[in-house]
Motif scaffolding. Structure first.
Motif, short mmCIF file in Angstrom:
data_model
loop_
_atom_site.label_atom_id
_atom_site.label_comp_id
_atom_site.label_asym_id
_atom_site.label_seq_id
_atom_site.Cartn_x
_atom_site.Cartn_y
_atom_site.Cartn_z
N SER A 67 0.82 -1.21 0.00
CA SER A 67 0.00 0.00 0.00
C SER A 67 0.86 1.26 0.00
O SER A 67 0.49 2.26 -0.62
N LEU A 68 2.00 1.21 0.65
CA LEU A 68 2.88 2.38 0.68
C LEU A 68 3.44 2.70 -0.71
O LEU A 68 3.71 3.87 -1.02
N VAL A 69 3.60 1.68 -1.54
CA VAL A 69 4.07 1.91 -2.91
C VAL A 69 3.08 2.79 -3.68
O VAL A 69 3.46 3.57 -4.55
N LEU A 70 1.79 2.68 -3.33
CA LEU A 70 0.75 3.40 -4.04
C LEU A 70 0.45 4.78 -3.46
O LEU A 70 -0.33 5.55 -4.05
N VAL A 71 1.02 5.09 -2.32
CA VAL A 71 0.74 6.38 -1.66
C VAL A 71 1.10 7.58 -2.55
O VAL A 71 0.32 8.54 -2.66
N PRO A 72 2.27 7.58 -3.23
CA PRO A 72 2.57 8.73 -4.10
C PRO A 72 1.51 8.97 -5.16
O PRO A 72 1.21 10.12 -5.51
N GLY A 73 0.91 7.90 -5.67
CA GLY A 73 -0.14 8.05 -6.66
C GLY A 73 -1.39 8.70 -6.10
O GLY A 73 -2.05 9.51 -6.77
N THR A 119 9.25 -3.42 -12.55
CA THR A 119 9.79 -3.35 -11.20
C THR A 119 8.86 -2.56 -10.28
O THR A 119 7.95 -1.86 -10.74
N VAL A 120 9.12 -2.65 -8.98
CA VAL A 120 8.31 -1.92 -8.01
C VAL A 120 8.41 -0.40 -8.22
O VAL A 120 7.39 0.30 -8.19
N PRO A 121 9.61 0.17 -8.42
CA PRO A 121 9.67 1.61 -8.70
C PRO A 121 8.89 2.01 -9.95
O PRO A 121 8.28 3.08 -9.98
N GLN A 122 8.89 1.15 -10.97
CA GLN A 122 8.11 1.45 -12.17
C GLN A 122 6.61 1.46 -11.87
O GLN A 122 5.86 2.28 -12.40
N ILE A 123 6.18 0.55 -11.00
CA ILE A 123 4.77 0.52 -10.62
C ILE A 123 4.41 1.77 -9.86
O ILE A 123 3.35 2.38 -10.08
N ALA A 124 5.28 2.20 -8.94
CA ALA A 124 5.02 3.43 -8.18
C ALA A 124 4.93 4.63 -9.12
O ALA A 124 4.04 5.49 -8.97
N LEU A 125 5.84 4.71 -10.08
CA LEU A 125 5.82 5.80 -11.05
C LEU A 125 4.56 5.75 -11.91
O LEU A 125 3.92 6.78 -12.17
N LEU A 129 1.63 8.60 -12.25
CA LEU A 129 1.18 9.18 -13.53
C LEU A 129 -0.33 9.00 -13.70
O LEU A 129 -1.03 9.92 -14.14
N LEU A 130 -0.82 7.80 -13.36
CA LEU A 130 -2.25 7.55 -13.46
C LEU A 130 -3.02 8.48 -12.54
O LEU A 130 -4.07 9.03 -12.91
N GLY A 131 -2.51 8.68 -11.32
CA GLY A 131 -3.17 9.57 -10.38
C GLY A 131 -3.23 11.00 -10.86
O GLY A 131 -4.25 11.68 -10.72
#
Length: 260
Positions: A67-73, A119-125, A129-131
Motif C-alpha cells: 500500500s505504501l508503494v501506491l501512496v505517491p499516486g 519493477t516496483v519503482p516502475q509501478i510506483a511511477l 502518472l495515473l493519479g
C-alpha cells in the motif's frame, strides 16, 4: 449480476437521452462526458485490481508495504485535482482533460512495455502518472456534467456523475480483471508432476497458486503462476491504454463541440 449494472442505466437513461437531444446553449453533452468519466474510472480500478496482486503475490510484499508503494499516486491524484482548478482558468477544459488523460495513458504504456520485467519503482511511477491524469480529468469532468444542465436539474446531473463513477468502477474490475484472469489461465503451464489439487487451485487464480505452492513446497508451480500472471498484466495494460485513449477522444470531441 446484470441487475446492478443495468438498473442505473434504466433509471438515468431517459434523463441522459433528453439532455443530449436538447442541450442548453454552450453546454456539453452529458452523455459524452459521463462516458469519458466512466472509461477513465475503468482504467483506474482495473489498474488497482492487478497491481495490488502483483505487489503482494508476485513481489511477495506485505500488504502494508504494498500500500505504501501506491501512496505517491494517491497524493498525485489529490494534488492534480486541486491544481487543475487553477489551470482551467487559463486553458480550455478539453485541453485540461485530455492533457490529464495523457498522463494516465503513459502509466499503462509504462506497464505494457515493462511486461514481465516491470519493477516496483516502475509501478510506483506508473500509479503516480495515473493519479495525475485521473485527478485532473475527473475534477473537470464532474464540473462539466454539473454545468451541462440547467440549475433546476443539478441534482439529477450530480447523480449521473456519481453513477458514471460507480459504473466505471464495476466495469474496471469486471472487464480488465476478467481479461487478466483469462490470460493468466491460458498462459499458465503447470509443471509436470504437480499435485492434482494444487494444479486445480493454481488454474483458478494467482492467489490459489501461491497458497498451493506454499502448501506443497513447490517453487516451480509458484514461478509458473507468477510468469502467467505477469503475461496477463502486459495484455491488460495494453487494453487499459486503449481505454484511456478512447476516453480522451470522447472527452475532446464532446468538450470541443460545446466550445465551438
Amino acid at each position: 449480476m446484470a441487475v446492478p449494472i443495468l438498473l442505473p442505466l434504466l433509471v438515468l437513461g431517459p434523463f441522459l437521452v433528453r439532455e443530449s437531444r436538447d442541450p442548453a446553449p454552450g453546454r456539453v453533452d452529458p452523455v459524452g462526458i459521463a462516458l469519458s468519466m466512466a472509461l477513465s474510472v475503468v482504467a483506474l480500478t482495473g489498474f488497482l485490481f492487478f497491481v495490488t496482486q502483483h505487489l503482494q503475490l508476485v513481489e511477495g510484499m506485505p500488504a502494508l508495504d504494498a500500500s505504501l508503494v501506491l501512496v505517491p499516486g494517491v497524493v498525485a491524484m489529490v494534488a492534480s485535482g486541486l491544481l487543475v482548478v487553477r489551470l482551467v482558468r487559463h486553458v480550455r477544459p478539453a485541453t485540461a482533460v485530455v492533457g490529464g488523460l495523457t498522463f494516465s495513458f503513459s502509466a499503462y504504456a509504462l506497464l505494457a512495455v515493462g511486461g514481465e520485467t516491470v519493477t516496483v519503482p516502475q509501478i510506483a511511477l506508473a500509479f503516480a502518472l495515473l493519479g495525475l491524469g485521473i485527478g485532473a480529468a475527473e475534477t473537470i469532468s464532474n464540473d462539466q456534467i454539473l454545468t451541462a444542465v440547467s440549475p433546476a436539474k443539478a441534482g439529477a446531473a450530480s447523480a449521473v456523475s456519481e453513477t458514471a463513477y460507480e459504473f466505471g468502477a464495476v466495469l474496471g474490475t469486471t472487464v480488465l480483471g476478467g481479461m487478466l484472469t483469462a490470460v493468466y489461465r491460458s498462459s499458465l503451464r503447470v509443471p509436470a508432476g504437480t499435485d492434482e489439487d494444487a494444479a486445480a487451485a493454481a488454474r483458478e487464480t494467482l492467489g490459489g497458486a501461491v497458497a498451493a505452492a506454499e502448501r506443497t513446497g513447490d517453487p516451480h508451480l509458484l514461478e509458473a503462476a507468477r510468469a502467467a500472471f505477469d503475461a496477463g498484466v502486459g495484455v491488460t495494460s495494453t487494453a487499459g491504454a486503449v481505454l484511456v485513449a478512447v476516453a480522451a477522444l470522447v472527452a475532446w470531441t464532446t468538450l470541443r463541440r460545446a466550445e465551438s
